[in-house]
Design a protein around this motif. Structure first.
Motif, short mmCIF file in Angstrom:
data_model
loop_
_atom_site.label_atom_id
_atom_site.label_comp_id
_atom_site.label_asym_id
_atom_site.label_seq_id
_atom_site.Cartn_x
_atom_site.Cartn_y
_atom_site.Cartn_z
N TYR A 60 0.81 -1.22 0.00
CA TYR A 60 0.00 0.00 0.00
C TYR A 60 0.84 1.27 0.00
O TYR A 60 0.30 2.37 0.03
N GLU A 68 -3.80 6.28 -2.56
CA GLU A 68 -5.13 5.86 -2.98
C GLU A 68 -5.70 4.98 -1.88
O GLU A 68 -5.18 3.90 -1.61
N ARG A 99 -6.04 0.86 -1.47
CA ARG A 99 -5.64 0.25 -2.73
C ARG A 99 -4.14 -0.06 -2.69
O ARG A 99 -3.34 0.78 -2.26
#
Length: 336
Positions: A233, A241, A244
């Motif tokens: 991540y 993000e 995500r």
């Protein structure tokens, strides 16, 4: 029973369970895969490296605990092959030195040089695919190859150090890839022709194949990064993000051409998209189990094939690349 071996080495395998009604249970310290009316399959934890479970798979708490206790990642994947949940041991498999170095790496010149190399590799790999398979002297493909090589040279020789270098690098990659996806349809039978990339949903059968194959690649790389002790991540080119795995978005660029080759091979073996492979709904094309079976088998064969005696299979090369990246991150220090 669709409990497929994605990779096998010394009797160790990655399992994809995607046929609704399959049950994964624990029995006598082993995994037991069952489906009513069919023979069961029993596997020791030492035989399994990763488990991917699609929709409609029944997982017992005993099987989940066995996977966690054995350090085997268990992922739930959606209809596009992308992970929607991951079950993992509560303990990280490496020391914090890697993740501390990852922060320095992501924000420093070492990370910029690494991601520039990844993007350049993607562009050169795309140009190589066109050179190998395009019709002779095809003007669209020739233009695409020239653009891809030119942009790859520029990215490697002029690593950005000032301003919004991420936006500029993404822009350079994006413009080159648009020419690539203008040339790629010219390698396909007429029945598979498409215009540009389309994601969720796919607007045509070929993009539907690509989306599913990319999804599987995301699953593999995220697991490989975690096993190498890297936080998926915390990205370099892609950042911030929410929820995500942005480092996967960076790393996958090195391998996209592999699955594009698989999709091309499958399409060229079927002059027209088989009607039982796809469903058109919600304004897009979606892959059905008969189509999944074919492309999963094709990807399995491609990734497990030995490329040379030193580097092993493509799947092993992906895993080795993540461990090499972890070593680079461990050595990273704050710039300046």
């Amino acid at each position: 029973m669709k409990a497929r071996r994605i990779r096998k080495r010394l009797h160790r395998m990655e399992l994809l369970l995607e046929s609704p009604g399959l049950r994964l249970q624990r029995r006598d310290g082993c995994f037991l895969i069952e489906r009513e009316g069919q023979p069961s399959l029993k596997l020791a934890p030492a035989q399994v490296t990763q488990i991917l479970a699609g929709r409609g798979i029944l997982l017992s708490s005993g099987a989940i605990r066995l996977a966690a206790e054995s350090g085997i990642p268990l992922m739930l994947v959606d209809g596009q092959g992308q992970p929607s949940a991951r079950l993992w041991s509560p303990h990280y498999g490496s020391i914090a030195t890697i993740r501390r170095g990852q922060v320095y790496f992501a924000e420093g010149m070492a990370g910029r040089a690494w991601v520039a190399g990844i993007i350049a590799k993607r562009l050169r790999g795309s140009a190589r695919l066109l050179a190998e398979q395009a019709p002779e002297e095809d003007p669209v493909c020739l233009t695409a190859m020239e653009t891809l090589h030119r942009q790859a040279d520029r990215i490697e020789q002029h690593i950005e150090t000032e301003g919004d270098w991420r936006a500029r690098l993404r822009g350079e990659e994006g413009s080159a890839m648009r020419t690539y996806f203008a040339g790629l349809p010219r390698l396909l039978p007429a029945g598979w022709a498409f215009e540009g990339r389309s994601r969720r949903p796919a607007r045509d059968p070929f993009n539907c194949l690509l989306n599913y194959l990319y999804g599987m690649l995301y699953s593999y790389l995220e697991g490989d990064l975690i096993r190498a002790g890297i936080d998926p991540y915390l990205g370099v080119l892609h950042q911030d993000e929410y929820q995500r795995p942005v480092l996967v978005f960076d790393l996958i660029e090195a391998y996209r051409t592999w699955v594009e080759r698989v999709a091309l091979k499958v399409a060229c073996e079927h002059m027209d998209p088989p009607v039982d492979w796809f469903q058109v709904r919600e304004g897009g094309w979606w892959l059905l189990p008969p189509g999944k079976k074919v492309i999963i088998t094709a990807l399995q064969a491609y990734l497990s094939a030995a490329t040379d005696s030193k580097r092993g299979s493509r799947r092993q090369r992906m895993q080795a690349a993540c461990h090499a990246l972890a070593r680079r991150m461990t050595r990273a220090r704050p710039d300046g």
